[in-house]
Every structure is written in structure tokens, then in C-alpha cells.
Design an enzyme around this catalytic site. Structure first.
Site, PDB file in Angstrom:
ATOM      1  N   SER A  31       0.833  -1.216   0.000  1.00 36.77           N
ATOM      2  CA  SER A  31       0.000   0.000   0.000  1.00 36.77           C
ATOM      3  C   SER A  31       0.859   1.253   0.000  1.00 36.77           C
ATOM      4  CB  SER A  31      -0.929   0.007   1.221  1.00 36.77           C
ATOM      5  OG  SER A  31      -0.187  -0.134   2.411  1.00 36.77           O
ATOM      6  N   ASN A  57      -3.100  -2.487  12.973  1.00 36.07           N
ATOM      7  CA  ASN A  57      -4.504  -2.149  12.748  1.00 36.07           C
ATOM      8  C   ASN A  57      -4.907  -0.841  13.424  1.00 36.07           C
ATOM      9  OD1 ASN A  57      -4.490  -4.499  11.358  1.00 36.07           O
ATOM     10  ND2 ASN A  57      -5.628  -5.698  12.877  1.00 36.07           N
ATOM     11  N   THR A  78     -36.229  29.731 -13.597  1.00 31.88           N
ATOM     12  CA  THR A  78     -36.666  28.414 -13.119  1.00 31.88           C
ATOM     13  C   THR A  78     -36.934  27.618 -14.397  1.00 31.88           C
ATOM     14  OG1 THR A  78     -39.015  28.979 -13.055  1.00 31.88           O
ATOM     15  CG2 THR A  78     -37.776  29.341 -11.020  1.00 31.88           C
ATOM     16  N   HIS A  79     -36.682  26.338 -14.363  1.00 27.05           N
ATOM     17  CA  HIS A  79     -36.773  25.502 -15.585  1.00 27.05           C
ATOM     18  C   HIS A  79     -35.893  26.072 -16.699  1.00 27.05           C
ATOM     19  CE1 HIS A  79     -40.427  23.650 -13.804  1.00 27.05           C
ATOM     20  NE2 HIS A  79     -40.613  24.887 -13.366  1.00 27.05           N
ATOM     21  N   SER A  98      -9.008  26.542 -29.417  1.00 24.50           N
ATOM     22  CA  SER A  98      -9.286  25.339 -30.202  1.00 24.50           C
ATOM     23  C   SER A  98      -8.198  25.180 -31.249  1.00 24.50           C
ATOM     24  CB  SER A  98     -10.649  25.490 -30.875  1.00 24.50           C
ATOM     25  OG  SER A  98     -10.697  24.739 -32.064  1.00 24.50           O
ATOM     26  N   LYS A 138     -12.236  30.518 -30.870  1.00 25.52           N
ATOM     27  CA  LYS A 138     -12.705  29.912 -29.618  1.00 25.52           C
ATOM     28  C   LYS A 138     -11.946  30.347 -28.374  1.00 25.52           C
ATOM     29  CE  LYS A 138     -15.138  26.428 -29.500  1.00 25.52           C
ATOM     30  NZ  LYS A 138     -16.434  26.374 -28.844  1.00 25.52           N
ATOM     31  N   ASN A 165     -12.478  28.765 -24.599  1.00 27.22           N
ATOM     32  CA  ASN A 165     -13.312  27.784 -23.902  1.00 27.22           C
ATOM     33  C   ASN A 165     -13.097  27.781 -22.383  1.00 27.22           C
ATOM     34  OD1 ASN A 165     -14.355  26.881 -26.380  1.00 27.22           O
ATOM     35  ND2 ASN A 165     -12.617  25.498 -26.661  1.00 27.22           N
ATOM     36  N   GLU A 203     -15.420  23.329 -16.954  1.00 29.95           N
ATOM     37  CA  GLU A 203     -15.875  22.018 -17.436  1.00 29.95           C
ATOM     38  C   GLU A 203     -15.174  20.883 -16.698  1.00 29.95           C
ATOM     39  OE1 GLU A 203     -16.433  22.165 -22.025  1.00 29.95           O
ATOM     40  OE2 GLU A 203     -15.032  23.741 -21.487  1.00 29.95           O
ATOM     41  N   TYR A 244     -10.675  -5.991  11.592  1.00 27.94           N
ATOM     42  CA  TYR A 244      -9.924  -5.511  10.423  1.00 27.94           C
ATOM     43  C   TYR A 244      -9.874  -6.567   9.324  1.00 27.94           C
ATOM     44  CZ  TYR A 244      -6.082  -4.037   7.415  1.00 27.94           C
ATOM     45  OH  TYR A 244      -5.322  -3.684   6.324  1.00 27.94           O
ATOM     46  N   GLN A 263      -7.411  -1.681   3.508  1.00 23.83           N
ATOM     47  CA  GLN A 263      -6.230  -0.960   3.072  1.00 23.83           C
ATOM     48  C   GLN A 263      -6.576  -0.026   1.907  1.00 23.83           C
ATOM     49  OE1 GLN A 263      -2.359  -2.910   2.734  1.00 23.83           O
ATOM     50  NE2 GLN A 263      -2.603  -2.874   0.531  1.00 23.83           N
ATOM     51  N   LYS A 308      -7.532   4.242   1.804  1.00 30.32           N
ATOM     52  CA  LYS A 308      -6.712   5.431   1.582  1.00 30.32           C
ATOM     53  C   LYS A 308      -6.754   5.889   0.126  1.00 30.32           C
ATOM     54  CE  LYS A 308      -3.819   2.988   3.964  1.00 30.32           C
ATOM     55  NZ  LYS A 308      -4.787   2.294   4.868  1.00 30.32           N
TER      56      LYS A 308
HETATM   57  N1  ARG Z   1      -1.108  -1.477   4.895  1.00 29.47           N
HETATM   58  C1  ARG Z   1      -2.146  -2.042   5.698  1.00 29.47           C
HETATM   59  C2  ARG Z   1      -3.395  -1.105   5.674  1.00 29.47           C
HETATM   60  O1  ARG Z   1      -3.254   0.002   5.303  1.00 29.47           O
HETATM   61  C3  ARG Z   1      -1.641  -2.221   7.057  1.00 29.47           C
HETATM   62  C4  ARG Z   1      -2.481  -3.047   7.927  1.00 29.47           C
HETATM   63  C5  ARG Z   1      -2.052  -4.425   7.843  1.00 29.47           C
HETATM   64  N2  ARG Z   1      -2.595  -5.164   8.899  1.00 29.47           N
HETATM   65  C6  ARG Z   1      -2.640  -6.456   8.816  1.00 29.47           C
HETATM   66  N3  ARG Z   1      -3.232  -7.060   9.785  1.00 29.47           N
HETATM   67  N4  ARG Z   1      -2.170  -7.072   7.779  1.00 29.47           N
HETATM   68  O2  ARG Z   1      -4.481  -1.516   5.981  1.00 29.47           O
END
Ligand code: ARG
Length: 462
Positions: A23, A114, A159-160, A281, A287, A289, A294, A321, A326, A329
Site C-alpha cells: 500500500s 490495525n 426556473t426551468h 481550439s 474559440k 473555452n 468544465e 480488520y 487498506q 486510503k
Molecule cells: N497497509 C495495511 C493497511 O493500510 C496495514 C495493515 C495491515 N494489517 C494487517 N493485519 N495485515 O491496511
């Protein structure tokens, strides 16, 4: 690679699995929040006598050095984390071991990744929200400032998407102020629950060490302690709340973007954006834009995508957990980064934008957005509103057939439709009179809009 586990394994982790399960790409940004959490944890372990003070001190000095090393490396654009690492937490522990030796292994006493990960993620999210809220405030300040100069500026109110009643441009802009105010409040509210401390929950069941979670919470600036260790390590509601707030914020930004797209179209010509925030453009030389508007509108997809991604990731997960989490994030930071970018660019786009008052009042001519007021005139004279509505409808039909603007009708001409019309009826047809008459609280009359801006500015005071 330095793994945090391995004792019970006979074989090394498959390289594809290692890559798939890392991760680091999404949690490297947690490095300083992770160190902060570790510092508070180490200090508390020493204070509680769980570790001898000299070992706790060694950890604290080591963590300080790791912090400086990472900061330095980032400043020089150097890689400090090994790309094969499982996550940022294992990398920080590896660096700590480099600094202080085997005592580094004691930092994990009474702690699991965790509760560690959840703590760092919450801390980092709360910090980024503060940054985002500053941007929202800046956007609100721009709206207030601009509105103050445009209180008397007439704008077709729709409106509309059809002409309805004229409004003050300030009133229209201030509508967005209040949307952003609610967004700001939603983030504040989400932060309250984000700053509930998971640390001390360990893997899932708590720990047999005599921790002082209160002091850790105070040191880290959390506002409460998670009450249930199983909930604490697996709760990601805070991510969902932040992303919901972000989705609503993105929706508001997309509405404002849409207005910009419409207003800058030469067909409307209400607004001109600075050359520096528009694009041309490759084929059509004329143009100019509004790409930024957008793109902000389009990025609503990212905001909703992050929310739906996180909701789906969490669905049906049993306690406590699970590795699925993971992924939190990825969604969390995609949502937050996106919101921050869009808020910044929205303000940037407005910085040198120019409103065209004459085009707005030109658009009102002959648009019948004064018809309600003519009916109100009759209603004030005792004609039941439904009847008044019918009579004015006939006048509108007459005007449409004869190519006349409602405001060009004389008192005499109006009297042909109802005898009580008089000179004051004619006066009520001026678009400025229509706007000025809307004096109910929260209405578009200049005095009401000024009061509204005053109340808004009070909210902006630090
Ligand atoms: N990189 C993991 C996460 O963000 C770490 C947690 C890992 N915990 C585990 N019990 N394997 O969730």
C-alpha cells in the site's frame, strides 16, 4: 524487504503478491502522521513504565531522526522508502531500526498495525480537511466581496431555465456562499468523528498492557477515545462521511461550473474569464473555452467515484480488520485531493473574471419576468390572485402577439384588461422595481441582500 512478520512462514512472499498487496503508493503520505502516532505511543509506554524510560527515550530520539531523514530526502527528491515495502509503517520501523538498533522492535509493544494505521489515517485526513476548509473559506470570501459590489446588478432569475423573475447578481452569487457554508460545516462535523482515537485497541481486542489512552489522545489532538476496540480498528465511517461531504461539495462546484459555462457563452455574455484560465481550439481560431469550469464539473465523477468505491469496499465486511480496508486510503485521498484542487481552481478562475452588467439587464428586456408583479398589483387591489393571474396571462398573450414588451404597456392599455390598473402598475413593471420589491427575509431586494452579506461575513470572521 523488511517484513514485520515472517517467523511462522517457511517460504518468502511471492513477488507478485508483494507488489499486489503493497500500500506504499497510497500510504507514503501518512509518514509524518504515523511518526506522530508513534511518538505519542512511545512516550506513553515510558510514562506507564511499560518500557524502561531510557528505551522510550531512545525510541523518541530515533523517531525524531527518522522524521528528519524522511523530510530531508523528500526535500531533495530522493527515494527513501523501498518500492517493494509492504507499507509506510513497516518502512518507518525499518528506518527506526537503522537509527536505534533492536530497541526499535519495542515500539510495537501493545500496538498493532490495525490501530496504528487507523490512527495515522484519521490524523492525516483531519489535517487535509483543515487545508480544504481554508480553501472553502477563501471561495466564500470571494463570493461575499464580489456580491457586495453587485447588490444592485440585475440578473435574469430562472426556473426551468426559463425567465422567471429578475434577481440581484449578488443574491445569485450568495446562494453559492450558503452551499459552501454547509459544505464547510459538514467537514467540521466529519472531523469531530474522525478524531476519535483508535490507538490502544491493538489488533482487535485491546491489550493486556496498562496503557494511558487519554494522554495519547491529548497529545495527538484527538477529541475522543474509541469505546470499542473491534469497532475502532475496523470503522471507516469517517472516510465515508468525508467522501459524502466531498460529493456534495463537488455537486455544488459542478452547479457553479455550469453557470460559468453558460454565462461565458457569447449567447449569454454575462461573464468573461481571464485568458490565463481559458483555452483555445486547434481548428477554430475564434474559440475561448471555459475548460477549467468544465473540468471541475467533470471531476464530480471522481468525487462520487471515491465515495461509491469506499462504500462498496466496506460493504459486508465482518468484524474486525480486513485487508480490504487498506483500500480506504486510495478513495479517501482521491476524494480529498480532488476537492482541494477543485476549490483552488474555482477561485483561481474567478480571480480576474469580469461580469457584464449591461448584458444581464439587456437580457431582461421583454422577457416577461415582471408579470408576477403586475398580478401582485391587482391582488393588492383586492382581485383574487388566481383571477389576477388569468388577466395578466391575457396581457402577456396580447404582448406576445403584438411583439411588445410588458414594460412598454401604458396605464391606458393595461386598463383595457382591468379597470384598476394605473400609473403605479406601470411603475411596478420596471425590472429594478421588481427586484427591489422582494423584501421578505432572504429575498433579493438590495437591503435584504446587504443584510444577508453582513450575516455571511460574520461567519467568515476567524
Ligand atoms: N497497509 C495495511 C493497511 O493500510 C496495514 C495493515 C495491515 N494489517 C494487517 N493485519 N495485515 O491496511
Amino acid at each position: 524487504m523488511s517484513k514485520l512478520w515472517g517467523g511462522r512462514f517457511e517460504k518468502d512472499l511471492d513477488t507478485q503478491v508483494a507488489r499486489f498487496s503493497s500500500s506504499l503508493s497510497c500510504d507514503a503520505r501518512l509518514w509524518s502522521a504515523d511518526i506522530e502516532g508513534s511518538v505519542a505511543h512511545a512516550r506513553m509506554l515510558g510514562q506507564q513504565g511499560i518500557l524502561p524510560q531510557n528505551e522510550a527515550d531512545a525510541l523518541l530520539t530515533g523517531l525524531q531522526r527518522v522524521h528528519a531523514r524522511i523530510e530531508n530526502a523528500f526535500a531533495k527528491g530522493e527515494e527513501i522508502f523501498s518500492p517493494e515495502a509492504e507499507d509506510v509503517h513497516s518502512e518507518i520501523e525499518r528506518l527506526l531500526r537503522e537509527e536505534v538498533g533492536p530497541v526499535a522492535g519495542k515500539l510495537h509493544t501493545a500496538r498493532s498495525r490495525n490501530d496504528q494505521v487507523a490512527t495515522a489515517t484519521r490524523l492525516a485526513a483531519a489535517r487535509q480537511i483543515t487545508e480544504l476548509q481554508t480553501e472553502i473559506r477563501a471561495l466564500q470570501a470571494w463570493l461575499c466581496e464580489t456580491a457586495e459590489a453587485e447588490v444592485e446588478t440585475l440578473l435574469p432569475g430562472l426556473t426551468h431555465f426559463q425567465p422567471a423573475q429578475p434577481v440581484s447578481l449578488a443574491h445569485h452569487l450568495m446562494a453559492y456562499f450558503w452551499m459552501f457554508q454547509r459544505d464547510h460545516e459538514r467537514y467540521t462535523d466529519a472531523v469531530k468523528r474522525t478524531l476519535s482515537l483508535p490507538l490502544g485497541s491493538a489488533a482487535l481486542a485491546g491489550t493486556s498492557f496498562a496503557l494511558d489512552r487519554e494522554s495519547v489522545s491529548k497529545e495527538l489532538g484527538f477529541v475522543s477515545l474509541a469505546e470499542n476496540s473491534m469497532d475502532a480498528v475496523s470503522d471507516r465511517d469517517f472516510v465515508l462521511e468525508i467522501l459524502s461531504a466531498g460529493s456534495i461539495f463537488a455537486m455544488h462546484l459542478s452547479r457553479l461550473s455550469e453557470e460559468i459555462v453558460i454565462w461565458t457563452s457569447p449567447t449569454f455574455g454575462f461573464l468573461t474569464l481571464d485568458d490565463s484560465v481559458t483555452t483555445g481550439s486547434s481548428i477554430m481560431p475564434q474559440k475561448k473555452n471555459p475548460d477549467v469550469a468544465e473540468l471541475i464539473r467533470g471531476r464530480t465523477g471522481r468525487a462520487y467515484g471515491a465515495l461509491v468505491g469506499a462504500l462498496t469496499m466496506m460493504k459486508s465486511l465482518p468484524l474486525a480488520y480486513n485487508r480490504d480496508q487498506q483500500e480506504d486510503k486510495i478513495h479517501l485521498f482521491q476524494g480529498l485531493d480532488n476537492a482541494l484542487d477543485c476549490a483552488r481552481l474555482m477561485r483561481r478562475m474567478f480571480e480576474n473574471a469580469q461580469f457584464h452588467r449591461e448584458q444581464m439587464s439587456e437580457a431582461l428586456k421583454g422577457d416577461f419576468s415582471n408579470a408576477t408583479d403586475l398580478a401582485d398589483e391587482l391582488a393588492r387591489k383586492g382581485v383574487p390572485f388566481r383571477e389576477a393571474h388569468e388577466i395578466v396571462g391575457q396581457i402577456v398573450r396580447h404582448c406576445l402577439r403584438s411583439g411588445r414588451a410588458l414594460e412598454s404597456m401604458s396605464a391606458g392599455e393595461l386598463c383595457a384588461f382591468h379597470p384598476t390598473f394605473d400609473e403605479s402598475s406601470v411603475k411596478s413593471l420596471a425590472h429594478s422595481a421588481v427586484m427591489n420589491a422582494r423584501t421578505s427575509r432572504g429575498g433579493t431586494s438590495p437591503e435584504c441582500v446587504r443584510e444577508q452579506i453582513t450575516r455571511a461575513k460574520e461567519l467568515l470572521r476567524p
